[in-house]
Each structure stands twice: as C-alpha cells, then as structure tokens.
Design an enzyme around this catalytic site. Structure first.
Site, PDB file in Angstrom:
ATOM      1  N   SER A  14       0.838  -1.204   0.000  1.00  0.00           N
ATOM      2  CA  SER A  14       0.000   0.000   0.000  1.00  0.00           C
ATOM      3  C   SER A  14       0.871   1.252   0.000  1.00  0.00           C
ATOM      4  CB  SER A  14      -0.892   0.033   1.245  1.00  0.00           C
ATOM      5  OG  SER A  14      -1.454   1.327   1.373  1.00  0.00           O
ATOM      6  N   HIS A  39      -1.164  -1.106  -4.242  1.00  0.00           N
ATOM      7  CA  HIS A  39      -2.473  -0.771  -3.651  1.00  0.00           C
ATOM      8  C   HIS A  39      -2.511   0.716  -3.349  1.00  0.00           C
ATOM      9  CE1 HIS A  39      -6.165  -1.839  -1.433  1.00  0.00           C
ATOM     10  NE2 HIS A  39      -5.781  -0.960  -0.534  1.00  0.00           N
ATOM     11  N   ASP A  41      -4.530   3.670  -1.674  1.00  0.00           N
ATOM     12  CA  ASP A  41      -5.605   3.964  -0.714  1.00  0.00           C
ATOM     13  C   ASP A  41      -6.084   5.398  -0.860  1.00  0.00           C
ATOM     14  OD1 ASP A  41      -4.055   1.780   1.584  1.00  0.00           O
ATOM     15  OD2 ASP A  41      -6.099   1.604   0.822  1.00  0.00           O
ATOM     16  N   MET A  43      -8.567   8.347   0.009  1.00  0.00           N
ATOM     17  CA  MET A  43      -9.427   8.701   1.143  1.00  0.00           C
ATOM     18  C   MET A  43      -9.930  10.128   0.976  1.00  0.00           C
ATOM     19  SD  MET A  43      -7.084   7.249   4.215  1.00  0.00           S
ATOM     20  CE  MET A  43      -6.458   5.567   4.161  1.00  0.00           C
ATOM     21  N   HIS A  72      -8.201   1.499  -4.173  1.00  0.00           N
ATOM     22  CA  HIS A  72      -9.181   1.272  -3.094  1.00  0.00           C
ATOM     23  C   HIS A  72      -9.827   2.602  -2.759  1.00  0.00           C
ATOM     24  CE1 HIS A  72      -9.688   0.087   1.454  1.00  0.00           C
ATOM     25  NE2 HIS A  72     -10.845   0.250   0.849  1.00  0.00           N
ATOM     26  N   MET A  74     -11.856   4.717  -0.690  1.00  0.00           N
ATOM     27  CA  MET A  74     -12.517   4.909   0.611  1.00  0.00           C
ATOM     28  C   MET A  74     -13.151   6.298   0.571  1.00  0.00           C
ATOM     29  SD  MET A  74      -9.590   3.219   2.998  1.00  0.00           S
ATOM     30  CE  MET A  74      -8.326   3.426   1.752  1.00  0.00           C
ATOM     31  N   MET A 143     -11.914  -5.741   4.787  1.00  0.00           N
ATOM     32  CA  MET A 143     -11.011  -4.893   5.573  1.00  0.00           C
ATOM     33  C   MET A 143     -10.708  -5.576   6.900  1.00  0.00           C
ATOM     34  SD  MET A 143     -10.186  -2.252   3.867  1.00  0.00           S
ATOM     35  CE  MET A 143      -9.385  -1.334   5.173  1.00  0.00           C
ATOM     36  N   ASP A 181      -6.838  -6.273   3.938  1.00  0.00           N
ATOM     37  CA  ASP A 181      -6.138  -4.983   3.945  1.00  0.00           C
ATOM     38  C   ASP A 181      -6.140  -4.417   5.356  1.00  0.00           C
ATOM     39  OD1 ASP A 181      -6.889  -1.787   2.258  1.00  0.00           O
ATOM     40  OD2 ASP A 181      -5.277  -2.381   3.607  1.00  0.00           O
TER      41      ASP A 181
HETATM   42  C1  DX5 Z   1      -6.576   1.579   5.869  1.00  0.00           C
HETATM   43  C2  DX5 Z   1      -5.569   1.313   4.800  1.00  0.00           C
HETATM   44  C3  DX5 Z   1      -4.466   0.472   5.421  1.00  0.00           C
HETATM   45  C4  DX5 Z   1      -3.264   0.327   4.559  1.00  0.00           C
HETATM   46  C5  DX5 Z   1      -2.409  -0.804   5.075  1.00  0.00           C
HETATM   47  O1  DX5 Z   1      -7.526   2.452   5.402  1.00  0.00           O
HETATM   48  O2  DX5 Z   1      -6.176   0.647   3.717  1.00  0.00           O
HETATM   49  O3  DX5 Z   1      -5.029  -0.769   5.712  1.00  0.00           O
HETATM   50  O4  DX5 Z   1      -3.631   0.031   3.281  1.00  0.00           O
HETATM   51  O5  DX5 Z   1      -1.769  -0.350   6.192  1.00  0.00           O
HETATM   52  P1  DX5 Z   1      -0.959  -1.335   7.165  1.00  0.00           P
HETATM   53  O6  DX5 Z   1      -0.392  -2.440   6.326  1.00  0.00           O
HETATM   54  O7  DX5 Z   1       0.111  -0.459   7.750  1.00  0.00           O
HETATM   55  O8  DX5 Z   1      -1.961  -1.820   8.151  1.00  0.00           O
HETATM   56 ZN    ZN Z   2      -6.691  -0.192   1.195  1.00  0.00          ZN
END
Ligand code: DX5
Ligand code: ZN
Length: 222
Positions: A14, A39, A41, A43, A72, A74, A143, A181
């Site tokens: 990620s 990946h 993320d 947000m 992803h 979010m 998740m 994840d």
């Molecule tokens: C949460 C993110 C995290 C990230 C992974 O919103 O999606 O889960 O990708 O982070 P680690 O591997 O540090 O938990």
């Molecule tokens: Zn993610």
C-alpha cells in the site's frame, strides 16, 4: 499485466506507507522488491476520517511505472469520481458497499470501462451485505482494520467473513479474488491465507521496512 486467478497469491504493497516525497522511486522499489500489484488507498476525509490522494496520484504512477494499480476508494461518492479514476489508469477499482451510491450500477460501470471491479466491506459489515453483488465482482476486499490509517492491529475477528466468502465462491462457482487490507504481516497473512484470502495488502510491513524484497517474499510464503 499477468492475469491472476484467486488461486494465485498476490502481494499488493500500500502506497499509503511509502515516502510521499519520492513516490516514483518508491513505486520502482516495490516493483523491484517483487510486488505484484500496487495498492492505492484513496481517502476523501468524509467516508473515512483521513485524506490521502486522488486521481492525479494514480495518473502519475500509471505514467511513470508499469505495475497493476489496485485502487481502493474509501470515498462516499465513488460513482461521482469514477470517470476520473478510470481515466487515470486504474486496473482494479474497489468501492465500499457502505458508501452512498448505487453499488450494482457502479460495479457495472467499472467493468464496462475494462477495469476489474472490487467490492469492499468494513470490519463491522456482515458478509450478507455483499451477497447481492458477488456475481458482478472480480475482487472482494474484507477490511481487517477500520479504514483510514495504516499501522493498526489486524482484526482476527474478520476471518470468519473471509471463510464465508471463500465457501460461497466455491458453492456458486464464482471466481472473485479475496483481498485483506490492514495489519498484514507474515503472521497475520498466514491466518488470512488459511481462511481463504489470496491478495495481501500491506503497508507498514513492506514500504515501512528496509528490506522490502525480504518482506514481500516472507508474506508471499507465509
Ligand atoms: C486503511 C488502509 C491500510 C493500509 C495498510 O484504510 O487501507 O489498511 O492500506 O496499512 P498497514 O499495512 O500499515 O496496516
Ligand atoms: Zn486499502
């Protein structure tokens, strides 16, 4: 892009855990370390209590590196922003069942654009809420932390949901990947593989460590 099935173990570092001052180099580091997917993320500060990056980041990476981009979203309105993430070069776009959109319509639009369609469930969301959509997805993201931040502890309580998703897939002859994840390390990855997941998203245990290649290999072999 090598087509992978849910029989393949896929490691997706990620970018959230990468050094944002050198995203291009960090992406190259992940590729050289054996990452299968990257990946991303996304947000919006509304669906989750954090803001990360948008389509411009996806585009930058798409134009500077050749790796499968596992995006992803979010965000509360994935339907509204979908065209921009498609245009930016996403390979897989995952949307949350809890967000404010017509889930089936969004998933259909993602596939129409030639991207893989993913559906994400927050830890508290029961598997049953995904069932109406399982015939129209390429990936189910369970998740294993409450979304918003990296570095949180893995929630083992999500594993029965992963097993239910794997059982349903077998029973119905479906082919979606099962991705986890959040809090993924070699120890928690082995629990997730055993439950039926095959795509491991990891941030702090990959970008966050010096020897990323060893870390990715260890998670793949967990
Ligand atoms: C949460 C993110 C995290 C990230 C992974 O919103 O999606 O889960 O990708 O982070 P680690 O591997 O540090 O938990
Ligand atoms: Zn993610």
């Amino acid at each position: 892009m090598i087509a992978r099935t849910f029989h393949d173990r896929v490691i997706a570092p990620s970018l959230l855990a990468a050094d944002f001052s050198k995203v291009g180099e960090e992406t190259t580091r992940a590729i050289n370390a054996g990452a299968d997917w990257l990946h991303l993320d996304v947000m919006d500060g509304h669906f989750v209590d954090n803001i990360s990056f948008g389509p411009a980041m996806v585009q930058t990476i798409h134009e500077s590196n050749d790796i499968f981009l596992d995006v992803h979203l979010m965000i509360s309105r994935p339907d509204h922003y979908l065209p921009r993430f498609i245009a930016a070069g996403s390979d897989c776009i995952t949307v949350h069942v809890e967000a404010e959109h017509d889930v089936a319509e969004t998933l259909e639009r993602i596939r129409e654009a030639g991207c893989l369609a993913g559906l994400a469930l927050n830890p508290a969301t029961p598997f049953e809420q995904a069932v109406p959509f399982l015939g129209m997805i390429d990936l189910l993201l369970c998740m294993t932390v409450v979304p918003g931040f990296g570095g949180q502890p893995f929630m083992e309580s999500v594993m029965p949901k992963v097993s239910a998703a794997a059982a349903y897939r077998k029973e119905k002859g479906l082919t979606y990947h099962i991705e986890v994840d959040g809090g993924i390390s070699t120890a928690t990855a082995s629990l997730a593989y055993a439950a039926g997941a095959n795509v491991m998203v990891a941030g702090s245990t990959t970008f966050g460590v010096k020897d990323m290649k060893a870390a990715i290999t260890a998670i793949r072999e967990a």
